[in-house]
Design an enzyme around this catalytic site. Sequence first.
Site, PDB file in Angstrom:
ATOM      1  N   HIS A 133       0.832  -1.216   0.000  1.00 49.65           N
ATOM      2  CA  HIS A 133       0.000   0.000   0.000  1.00 49.65           C
ATOM      3  C   HIS A 133       0.861   1.258   0.000  1.00 49.65           C
ATOM      4  O   HIS A 133       0.415   2.318   0.447  1.00 49.65           O
ATOM      5  CB  HIS A 133      -0.947   0.050   1.209  1.00 49.65           C
ATOM      6  CG  HIS A 133      -1.655  -1.235   1.497  1.00 49.65           C
ATOM      7  ND1 HIS A 133      -2.916  -1.522   1.047  1.00 49.65           N
ATOM      8  CD2 HIS A 133      -1.244  -2.343   2.182  1.00 49.65           C
ATOM      9  CE1 HIS A 133      -3.272  -2.730   1.439  1.00 49.65           C
ATOM     10  NE2 HIS A 133      -2.262  -3.257   2.128  1.00 49.65           N
ATOM     11  N   SER A 143      14.863  22.300 -15.463  1.00 50.10           N
ATOM     12  CA  SER A 143      13.698  23.157 -15.680  1.00 50.10           C
ATOM     13  C   SER A 143      14.179  24.495 -16.217  1.00 50.10           C
ATOM     14  O   SER A 143      15.217  24.999 -15.806  1.00 50.10           O
ATOM     15  CB  SER A 143      12.963  23.365 -14.351  1.00 50.10           C
ATOM     16  OG  SER A 143      12.191  24.553 -14.401  1.00 50.10           O
ATOM     17  N   LYS A 153      16.120  22.403 -10.329  1.00 48.65           N
ATOM     18  CA  LYS A 153      15.422  21.165 -10.671  1.00 48.65           C
ATOM     19  C   LYS A 153      16.265  20.167 -11.448  1.00 48.65           C
ATOM     20  O   LYS A 153      17.053  20.519 -12.307  1.00 48.65           O
ATOM     21  CB  LYS A 153      14.194  21.501 -11.525  1.00 48.65           C
ATOM     22  CG  LYS A 153      13.108  22.231 -10.756  1.00 48.65           C
ATOM     23  CD  LYS A 153      12.300  21.307  -9.894  1.00 48.65           C
ATOM     24  CE  LYS A 153      11.272  20.584 -10.759  1.00 48.65           C
ATOM     25  NZ  LYS A 153      10.392  19.756  -9.934  1.00 48.65           N
ATOM     26  N   GLU A 188       9.512   9.166 -16.451  1.00 49.71           N
ATOM     27  CA  GLU A 188       8.113   9.566 -16.668  1.00 49.71           C
ATOM     28  C   GLU A 188       7.639   9.155 -18.063  1.00 49.71           C
ATOM     29  O   GLU A 188       6.502   8.713 -18.248  1.00 49.71           O
ATOM     30  CB  GLU A 188       7.971  11.081 -16.500  1.00 49.71           C
ATOM     31  CG  GLU A 188       8.240  11.552 -15.089  1.00 49.71           C
ATOM     32  CD  GLU A 188       8.332  13.069 -15.035  1.00 49.71           C
ATOM     33  OE1 GLU A 188       9.447  13.606 -15.094  1.00 49.71           O
ATOM     34  OE2 GLU A 188       7.280  13.715 -14.965  1.00 49.71           O
TER      35      GLU A 188
END
Length: 459
Positions: free
Chosen positions: A157, A278, A284, A291
């Site tokens: 979980h 970024s 970043k 992704e």
Amino acid sequence: TSNQMWGGRFAAGPDAIMEAINASIGFDQRMAAQDIAGSRAHAAMLAKAGIISDSDAEAIRKGLLTVLSEIEAGTFEFSTALEDIHMNVEARLKDIIGEPAGRLHTGRSRNDQVATDFRLWVRDQLDAAETGLLALIRALLAQAEAGAGWVMPGFTHLQTAQPVTWGHHMMAYVEMFGRDLSRVRDARARMNESPLGAAALAGTGFPIDRDMTAADLGFDRPMANSLDAVSARDFALEFLNVASISAMHLSRFAEELVIWSSAQFRFVTLSDRFSTGSSIMPQKKNPDAAELIRAKIGRIFGANVALMMVMKGLPLAYSKDMQEDKEQVFDAADNWMLALAAMEGMVRDMQANVPALEAAASAGFSTATDLADWLVRETGLPFRDAHHVTGALVAMAEQKGCDLPDLSLEDMKSVSDSITDGVYDVLGVHKSVASRMSYGGTAPEQVRAQVARWNEVLG
Ligand code: ARG
């Protein structure tokens, strides 16, 4: 003017819209090498069987090699009016060698031709997937070997459950990608039969030798039924099924890497080579490759569903609907291969943050099960009662804002009198993982055995 390949009965050429919806050359030119290999095998067989002359076969063979070199050099001019790769190649062959080109299509149809080309193309992709999966598995094995004893939290979980080892987690993916590999091999074995010689749908009256062309093209045997040979696309669907399952595995791992590389987890550092920045936030470093791998399952599974829908209502044998098979498979194959390669690169480069993994493994009362097991072993409590006692100790630690090993023996005894200081021996995360010696368990020794087994399999 009407089509030079099939225009005999036509007075007028097609409308521009008809040409646009009908043509597949924009994408099926990717099968040029397979188309020419199929034609070479067919021509050689026609000559051997005495259906065309040896000199015609030789002219066809040489001409096809010229066509191939033009395509490879990028000088070939593809024509939409010629619809597809099959007619583009044949028309160019006619330009080069003249009359013998017209004999190539004897005892053959575009229906068995396209089925053959596409099988050859998909077979190449299964081989590429095998290579990609093997490389990824090797990268995971290297991580598992290095980190067989590094402790990290295991989750259920996405809540801390029990400590596991880094190597164990890597090996879980080795098992998944290993099954993908075996699915790739199964699919290849099943699809490796030749449709060539089925002709339009019924076979042919010419004395062709289908065994010869099958062997020439590396197929195990000719397909046994001509109707099936030109109608079947389950080989392409099986490719998409296998790709979908594998992409799903890649996506789950990618999701973990996205989570693990966050500032909140800090389990891994991804390399600069597989991260991006970024344009506004200078600090970043984003896990874009992970992704995008996570997203690829969408288009690959989409292709799987799309082709199922194309095929599901088609009566035998060939229908033009089947021309829609290729773009789906091309796109899925490209993206599966890319995702495999990107994942391999990320896994090779990634650095586990061992102290952060261990700190996280210790948090969240992850050795509570070890405590309960200890109570069962050392005090003879039934497991259900031990579970209850341990739960009370967890509540106590939570209230005090400490971890289980930080509770004093007095605190422990206040919950269960039979607890002795031997309990502290099982509460550390390293002790916890070392004790999980059951076959397939997370103990470093078991992980090393898993790695050794895989190294042996891979040779
Ligand atoms: N371009 C076609 C395809 O991809 C080739 C087969 C055409 N056959 C036909 N009977 N029109 O399916």
